[in-house]
Each structure stands twice: as C-alpha cells, then as structure tokens.
Design a protein around this motif. Structure first.
Motif, PDB file in Angstrom:
ATOM      1  N   LYS A  71       0.955  -1.183  -0.014  1.00 51.70           N
ATOM      2  CA  LYS A  71      -0.025  -0.031   0.109  1.00 51.70           C
ATOM      3  C   LYS A  71       0.687   1.295   0.052  1.00 51.70           C
ATOM      4  O   LYS A  71       0.522   2.199  -0.889  1.00 51.70           O
ATOM      5  N   LYS A  72       1.936   1.073   0.756  1.00 56.89           N
ATOM      6  CA  LYS A  72       2.838   2.441   0.767  1.00 56.89           C
ATOM      7  C   LYS A  72       3.350   2.786  -0.587  1.00 56.89           C
ATOM      8  O   LYS A  72       3.486   3.734  -0.815  1.00 56.89           O
ATOM      9  N   ALA A  73       3.869   1.412  -1.178  1.00 53.54           N
ATOM     10  CA  ALA A  73       4.500   1.639  -2.738  1.00 53.54           C
ATOM     11  C   ALA A  73       3.309   2.261  -3.571  1.00 53.54           C
ATOM     12  O   ALA A  73       3.483   3.147  -4.626  1.00 53.54           O
ATOM     13  N   ALA A  74       2.333   1.800  -3.409  1.00 53.54           N
ATOM     14  CA  ALA A  74       1.190   2.443  -4.432  1.00 53.54           C
ATOM     15  C   ALA A  74       0.785   3.697  -3.985  1.00 53.54           C
ATOM     16  O   ALA A  74       0.760   4.312  -5.074  1.00 53.54           O
ATOM     17  N   ARG A  75       0.534   3.975  -2.670  1.00 53.69           N
ATOM     18  CA  ARG A  75       0.514   5.578  -2.547  1.00 53.69           C
ATOM     19  C   ARG A  75       1.696   6.383  -2.966  1.00 53.69           C
ATOM     20  O   ARG A  75       1.595   7.523  -3.589  1.00 53.69           O
ATOM     21  N   ALA A  76       2.925   5.901  -2.854  1.00 57.70           N
ATOM     22  CA  ALA A  76       4.102   6.895  -3.129  1.00 57.70           C
ATOM     23  C   ALA A  76       3.927   6.959  -4.983  1.00 57.70           C
ATOM     24  O   ALA A  76       4.395   7.956  -5.316  1.00 57.70           O
ATOM     25  N   THR A  77       3.737   5.688  -5.534  1.00 65.13           N
ATOM     26  CA  THR A  77       3.640   5.813  -7.028  1.00 65.13           C
ATOM     27  C   THR A  77       2.406   6.793  -7.425  1.00 65.13           C
ATOM     28  O   THR A  77       2.600   7.583  -8.376  1.00 65.13           O
ATOM     29  N   ASP A  78       1.348   6.746  -6.848  1.00 64.42           N
ATOM     30  CA  ASP A  78       0.192   7.667  -6.979  1.00 64.42           C
ATOM     31  C   ASP A  78       0.533   9.104  -6.752  1.00 64.42           C
ATOM     32  O   ASP A  78       0.033  10.053  -7.605  1.00 64.42           O
ATOM     33  N   ASP A  79       1.276   9.398  -5.809  1.00 65.17           N
ATOM     34  CA  ASP A  79       1.706  10.610  -5.478  1.00 65.17           C
ATOM     35  C   ASP A  79       2.521  11.186  -6.588  1.00 65.17           C
ATOM     36  O   ASP A  79       2.301  12.311  -7.045  1.00 65.17           O
ATOM     37  N   TYR A  80       3.498  10.325  -7.084  1.00 65.29           N
ATOM     38  CA  TYR A  80       4.451  10.948  -7.933  1.00 65.29           C
ATOM     39  C   TYR A  80       3.782  11.066  -9.310  1.00 65.29           C
ATOM     40  O   TYR A  80       4.175  12.054 -10.058  1.00 65.29           O
ATOM     41  N   VAL A  81       2.677  10.258  -9.526  1.00 62.28           N
ATOM     42  CA  VAL A  81       2.108  10.606 -11.060  1.00 62.28           C
ATOM     43  C   VAL A  81       1.221  11.568 -10.693  1.00 62.28           C
ATOM     44  O   VAL A  81       1.298  12.574 -11.779  1.00 62.28           O
ATOM     45  N   HIS A  82       0.566  12.025  -9.632  1.00 58.48           N
ATOM     46  CA  HIS A  82      -0.137  13.229  -9.428  1.00 58.48           C
ATOM     47  C   HIS A  82       0.732  14.412  -9.627  1.00 58.48           C
ATOM     48  O   HIS A  82       0.624  15.482 -10.332  1.00 58.48           O
ATOM     49  N   GLU A  83       1.851  14.189  -8.984  1.00 61.26           N
ATOM     50  CA  GLU A  83       3.006  15.574  -9.068  1.00 61.26           C
ATOM     51  C   GLU A  83       3.612  15.652 -10.259  1.00 61.26           C
ATOM     52  O   GLU A  83       3.947  16.643 -10.885  1.00 61.26           O
ATOM     53  N   SER A  84       3.962  14.683 -11.183  1.00 61.88           N
ATOM     54  CA  SER A  84       4.565  14.819 -12.330  1.00 61.88           C
ATOM     55  C   SER A  84       3.960  13.849 -13.343  1.00 61.88           C
ATOM     56  O   SER A  84       4.615  13.026 -13.868  1.00 61.88           O
ATOM     57  N   PRO A  85       2.765  14.218 -13.687  1.00 65.44           N
ATOM     58  CA  PRO A  85       2.168  13.291 -14.890  1.00 65.44           C
ATOM     59  C   PRO A  85       2.676  13.211 -16.084  1.00 65.44           C
ATOM     60  O   PRO A  85       2.796  12.061 -16.598  1.00 65.44           O
ATOM     61  N   TRP A  86       3.484  14.125 -16.831  1.00 62.14           N
ATOM     62  CA  TRP A  86       4.184  13.995 -18.128  1.00 62.14           C
ATOM     63  C   TRP A  86       5.381  13.045 -17.860  1.00 62.14           C
ATOM     64  O   TRP A  86       5.641  12.563 -18.527  1.00 62.14           O
ATOM     65  N   THR A  87       6.023  13.230 -16.826  1.00 67.53           N
ATOM     66  CA  THR A  87       7.298  12.468 -16.270  1.00 67.53           C
ATOM     67  C   THR A  87       6.709  10.915 -16.383  1.00 67.53           C
ATOM     68  O   THR A  87       7.500  10.061 -17.088  1.00 67.53           O
ATOM     69  N   ALA A  88       5.790  10.656 -15.595  1.00 65.11           N
ATOM     70  CA  ALA A  88       5.300   9.348 -15.583  1.00 65.11           C
ATOM     71  C   ALA A  88       4.651   8.675 -16.881  1.00 65.11           C
ATOM     72  O   ALA A  88       5.094   7.752 -17.111  1.00 65.11           O
ATOM     73  N   VAL A  89       4.208   9.634 -17.734  1.00 62.43           N
ATOM     74  CA  VAL A  89       3.618   9.251 -18.846  1.00 62.43           C
ATOM     75  C   VAL A  89       4.917   8.932 -19.689  1.00 62.43           C
ATOM     76  O   VAL A  89       4.838   7.777 -20.555  1.00 62.43           O
ATOM     77  N   GLY A  90       5.957   9.605 -19.852  1.00 59.41           N
ATOM     78  CA  GLY A  90       7.201   9.323 -20.555  1.00 59.41           C
ATOM     79  C   GLY A  90       7.820   8.048 -19.966  1.00 59.41           C
ATOM     80  O   GLY A  90       8.319   7.467 -20.901  1.00 59.41           O
ATOM     81  N   VAL A  91       8.089   7.755 -18.593  1.00 55.05           N
ATOM     82  CA  VAL A  91       8.282   6.743 -18.225  1.00 55.05           C
ATOM     83  C   VAL A  91       7.708   5.428 -18.626  1.00 55.05           C
ATOM     84  O   VAL A  91       8.455   4.509 -19.146  1.00 55.05           O
ATOM     85  N   ALA A  92       6.552   5.505 -18.564  1.00 54.28           N
ATOM     86  CA  ALA A  92       5.636   4.547 -19.031  1.00 54.28           C
ATOM     87  C   ALA A  92       5.572   4.072 -20.266  1.00 54.28           C
ATOM     88  O   ALA A  92       5.752   2.971 -20.816  1.00 54.28           O
ATOM     89  N   ALA A  93       5.777   5.148 -21.287  1.00 57.33           N
ATOM     90  CA  ALA A  93       6.072   4.846 -22.747  1.00 57.33           C
ATOM     91  C   ALA A  93       7.360   4.351 -22.893  1.00 57.33           C
ATOM     92  O   ALA A  93       7.499   3.389 -23.828  1.00 57.33           O
ATOM     93  N   CYS A  94       8.521   4.561 -22.180  1.00 60.76           N
ATOM     94  CA  CYS A  94       9.638   4.024 -22.576  1.00 60.76           C
ATOM     95  C   CYS A  94       9.592   2.627 -22.092  1.00 60.76           C
ATOM     96  O   CYS A  94      10.341   1.729 -22.671  1.00 60.76           O
TER      97      CYS A  94
END
Length: 106
Positions: A71-94
């Motif tokens: 749950k902690k990892a999921a929350r951290a991932t969710d927080d990161y995606v909300h803070e940096s959505p375009w970075t997350a999209v770029g990482v997911a695309a890569c």
C-alpha cells in the motif's frame, strides 16, 4: 520502486510462502500421527501444535507487513504520478517501448 524496497517485498513474499508450506507439512504430520498413542507422541504433538501456533502468528505478521509495504508503494506511485504526470507518461512509454522491443526479438 527501489531495488531494496522490491527486495524486501520479495523476501516477505518468500517468508509467507515458506511459513504456509511449514504449516501445511506440520498439519499433515499431526494428521498422520493422530492414531498413535504414548507419552512421546503426545509430547511431540504438543510441541508441533505450539510451533504451528507460532508459525501462524508469524504468517499473520508477515502478511500484514507485506500489505502495508504494498500500500505504501502504491501511495508513493500515485503521489508521484499526480505530481509529475508527464514524467510518468514518458517513463511508462519508455518501459512499454522496451518491453515491446524485448518481446519483438523473440
């Protein structure tokens, strides 16, 4: 997710699996000795029951810790995606591109 964090989760998953295996084997041994009698068998059965109880407690603790870390990892991932959505999209695309290339080579 960091390698150390993933390693901790993997270790806990392995612990849970090992404990479940030990509990299953011990319950099978208790079942196999159910028709046996005598002081030594009774003492052995009591020790096995005590060990099973301890193993079940450890299993509950390990599962709770694993659930907490997940749950902690999921929350951290969710927080990161909300803070940096375009970075997350770029990482997911890569990652998707790399997985596609790896699968395509087979």
């Amino acid at each position: 997710m960091s390698n150390a964090f993933q390693s901790a989760i993997d270790t806990q998953e392995q612990l849970v699996s090992d404990i479940k295996s030990v509990i299953s084997e011990a319950e099978e041994m208790l079942s196999d000795t159910a028709d046996q009698s005598g002081d030594k068998i009774s003492q052995l059965r009591a020790r096995v029951k005590a060990r099973l109880s301890d193993a079940r407690e450890r299993l509950v603790d390990a599962e709770a810790a694993l659930r907490h870390h997940t749950k902690k990892a999921a929350r951290a991932t969710d927080d990161y995606v909300h803070e940096s959505p375009w970075t997350a999209v770029g990482v997911a695309a890569c990652v998707g591109l790399l997985v596609g290339l790896i699968i395509g080579r087979r």
